[in-house]
Design a protein around this motif. Sequence first.
Motif, PDB file in Angstrom:
ATOM      1  N   ALA A  51       0.852  -1.190   0.000  1.00  0.00           N
ATOM      2  CA  ALA A  51       0.000   0.000   0.000  1.00  0.00           C
ATOM      3  C   ALA A  51       0.888   1.240   0.000  1.00  0.00           C
ATOM      4  O   ALA A  51       1.854   1.318   0.771  1.00  0.00           O
ATOM      5  CB  ALA A  51      -0.928   0.024   1.215  1.00  0.00           C
ATOM      6  N   TRP A 153     -14.984  -7.825   4.098  1.00  0.00           N
ATOM      7  CA  TRP A 153     -13.595  -8.050   3.738  1.00  0.00           C
ATOM      8  C   TRP A 153     -13.546  -8.692   2.356  1.00  0.00           C
ATOM      9  O   TRP A 153     -14.208  -9.708   2.114  1.00  0.00           O
ATOM     10  CB  TRP A 153     -12.909  -8.957   4.761  1.00  0.00           C
ATOM     11  N   THR A 200     -11.041   3.117   5.471  1.00  0.00           N
ATOM     12  CA  THR A 200     -10.862   1.888   4.706  1.00  0.00           C
ATOM     13  C   THR A 200      -9.847   1.063   5.483  1.00  0.00           C
ATOM     14  O   THR A 200      -8.744   1.544   5.775  1.00  0.00           O
ATOM     15  CB  THR A 200     -10.333   2.171   3.292  1.00  0.00           C
ATOM     16  N   ALA A 201     -10.217  -0.169   5.829  1.00  0.00           N
ATOM     17  CA  ALA A 201      -9.339  -1.032   6.628  1.00  0.00           C
ATOM     18  C   ALA A 201      -8.613  -2.006   5.713  1.00  0.00           C
ATOM     19  O   ALA A 201      -9.205  -2.552   4.776  1.00  0.00           O
ATOM     20  CB  ALA A 201     -10.166  -1.791   7.662  1.00  0.00           C
ATOM     21  N   PHE A 202      -7.333  -2.216   6.002  1.00  0.00           N
ATOM     22  CA  PHE A 202      -6.503  -3.123   5.214  1.00  0.00           C
ATOM     23  C   PHE A 202      -5.857  -4.163   6.112  1.00  0.00           C
ATOM     24  O   PHE A 202      -5.453  -3.857   7.244  1.00  0.00           O
ATOM     25  CB  PHE A 202      -5.388  -2.346   4.496  1.00  0.00           C
ATOM     26  N   VAL A 339      -4.746  -4.837  11.755  1.00  0.00           N
ATOM     27  CA  VAL A 339      -5.529  -4.037  10.810  1.00  0.00           C
ATOM     28  C   VAL A 339      -4.946  -2.627  10.716  1.00  0.00           C
ATOM     29  O   VAL A 339      -4.673  -1.988  11.739  1.00  0.00           O
ATOM     30  CB  VAL A 339      -7.002  -3.958  11.253  1.00  0.00           C
ATOM     31  N   HIS A 342      -7.081   3.303   7.526  1.00  0.00           N
ATOM     32  CA  HIS A 342      -6.566   4.564   7.003  1.00  0.00           C
ATOM     33  C   HIS A 342      -7.447   5.735   7.413  1.00  0.00           C
ATOM     34  O   HIS A 342      -8.674   5.697   7.262  1.00  0.00           O
ATOM     35  CB  HIS A 342      -6.436   4.521   5.488  1.00  0.00           C
ATOM     36  N   PHE A 352      -3.181   0.342  -3.653  1.00  0.00           N
ATOM     37  CA  PHE A 352      -2.920  -0.898  -2.923  1.00  0.00           C
ATOM     38  C   PHE A 352      -2.836  -2.099  -3.865  1.00  0.00           C
ATOM     39  O   PHE A 352      -3.471  -2.141  -4.911  1.00  0.00           O
ATOM     40  CB  PHE A 352      -3.925  -1.123  -1.786  1.00  0.00           C
ATOM     41  N   ASN A 354      -3.856  -5.141  -4.938  1.00  0.00           N
ATOM     42  CA  ASN A 354      -5.115  -5.871  -4.800  1.00  0.00           C
ATOM     43  C   ASN A 354      -4.920  -7.380  -4.773  1.00  0.00           C
ATOM     44  O   ASN A 354      -5.818  -8.115  -4.356  1.00  0.00           O
ATOM     45  CB  ASN A 354      -6.054  -5.473  -5.952  1.00  0.00           C
ATOM     46  N   VAL A 357      -3.471  -7.776  -0.559  1.00  0.00           N
ATOM     47  CA  VAL A 357      -4.169  -7.354   0.657  1.00  0.00           C
ATOM     48  C   VAL A 357      -5.649  -7.657   0.527  1.00  0.00           C
ATOM     49  O   VAL A 357      -6.183  -7.815  -0.580  1.00  0.00           O
ATOM     50  CB  VAL A 357      -3.986  -5.849   0.950  1.00  0.00           C
ATOM     51  N   HIS A 359      -9.317  -5.808   2.011  1.00  0.00           N
ATOM     52  CA  HIS A 359      -9.729  -4.526   2.577  1.00  0.00           C
ATOM     53  C   HIS A 359     -11.225  -4.531   2.826  1.00  0.00           C
ATOM     54  O   HIS A 359     -11.959  -5.392   2.325  1.00  0.00           O
ATOM     55  CB  HIS A 359      -9.323  -3.363   1.673  1.00  0.00           C
ATOM     56  N   SER A 360     -11.664  -3.565   3.610  1.00  0.00           N
ATOM     57  CA  SER A 360     -13.086  -3.448   3.938  1.00  0.00           C
ATOM     58  C   SER A 360     -13.478  -1.994   4.117  1.00  0.00           C
ATOM     59  O   SER A 360     -12.740  -1.209   4.724  1.00  0.00           O
ATOM     60  CB  SER A 360     -13.415  -4.212   5.223  1.00  0.00           C
TER      61      SER A 360
END
Length: 396
Positions: A51, A153, A200-202, A339, A342, A352, A354, A357, A359-360
């Motif tokens: 990322a 996710w 946005t969670a990664f 986690v 951002h 990122f 893809n 990772v 993400h959600s």
Amino acid sequence: MAIELAPLPLPPTADASKFRDFGREVKGVDPGNLSPADFGQIEELLYKHDALLFRNADLSPEQQYALTKAFDPASESYGHGNNKTESTKKSILHPDLKTIPRVPQVQLIGNGIVYDHEGLAEAKLKHPSHHTFHKTQVSPEDEAAGATRFYRWHIDAALYKLAPPKVTTLYGITVPQGAPQVCRYDDGTGDELPVPLGTTAFVSGRTMFDILPPELKSLAVRARVRYAPHPYVWMAPASALSTGLGIETEDKELALSDLPEWSEEDVKVFPVLWKNPVTGELHFQVHPAGAQELLVDPLPAGASREGALFPDGAHLKDLKEVRGLLYKMQRPAIAPSLVYPHDWREKDLVLFHNRGVLHSVVGAFKPDQVRAFHQCNLAASSDPVGPSAEDVAKWA
């Protein structure tokens, strides 16, 4: 000015030892006007760190499309196809995306009503919320007090016919401010994660694999996932788990005969582990909501069978068993300490990996909170590469 790197601003909840290689802020270059040499560095950095963040970026839709396409010059269409949802409003993706008319590979996402935006006179945007997708929900009282959940996710991928995009670019244009929220897992563990509004969670697919015990590493390196045809239509009547990591098994999925027309040759079967093209490391990359079957190869000749799962191989078709195994392997990696949520600012550009990772979307906005982002990812020109024979010999 040379490219400079800085660590991402990790929250206090993060285990810094697990983020040594994950994420970098990039300074000293304009991401909309990269020289070939600078792009070469950015491309390598993305695959190394999964990322990249650029602050205060000025980026037109045309520049965002060009930047995204540079990672895979033979790619062309948006990652779910330029009609996005297999021409049906039954898809769970349908409400979330509005196409920029002159650059159909770039989508407008967000919340509220946006006027006179890049050729769109009026766009009504809806931030995805767990209220429309989870079996259980946070109560209105708890939500008013700041409680929320991960939405879903996932990997950005059609999971049918098209190859998963290599890179997603996400650009924050209008970012509403508000009180932080607490993301609850509500799965009996007591886990929760303080998050900025609309984060946005990664999580790292590399970490997801690295932290598995040996018997699950062995299973992962030998396994492939068969995804349902038109998976976003197939899963639409079903509901998600409270963690957003997969679907409750309640026999609510559409029958295959009720899906839009599909062909067996377009059904996707991907390895559980995808090989990083720069580092050679393995990333656990499964979209749990769309998974339908697991195919497990037998242990290679000479491998120890002690403690091994499915040493003679298996083809698992029971949806509850498939989902249970995937959840067992993926849930540890979404622990709060692993986690990265951002904290968006206006003109943030996040690139990122893809294929490296998950993400959600997180949280919920009020109807009058306007949020506008541009998202771009392109269906890749080839499918992901799985583990090599050497990888299987090492981990099986």
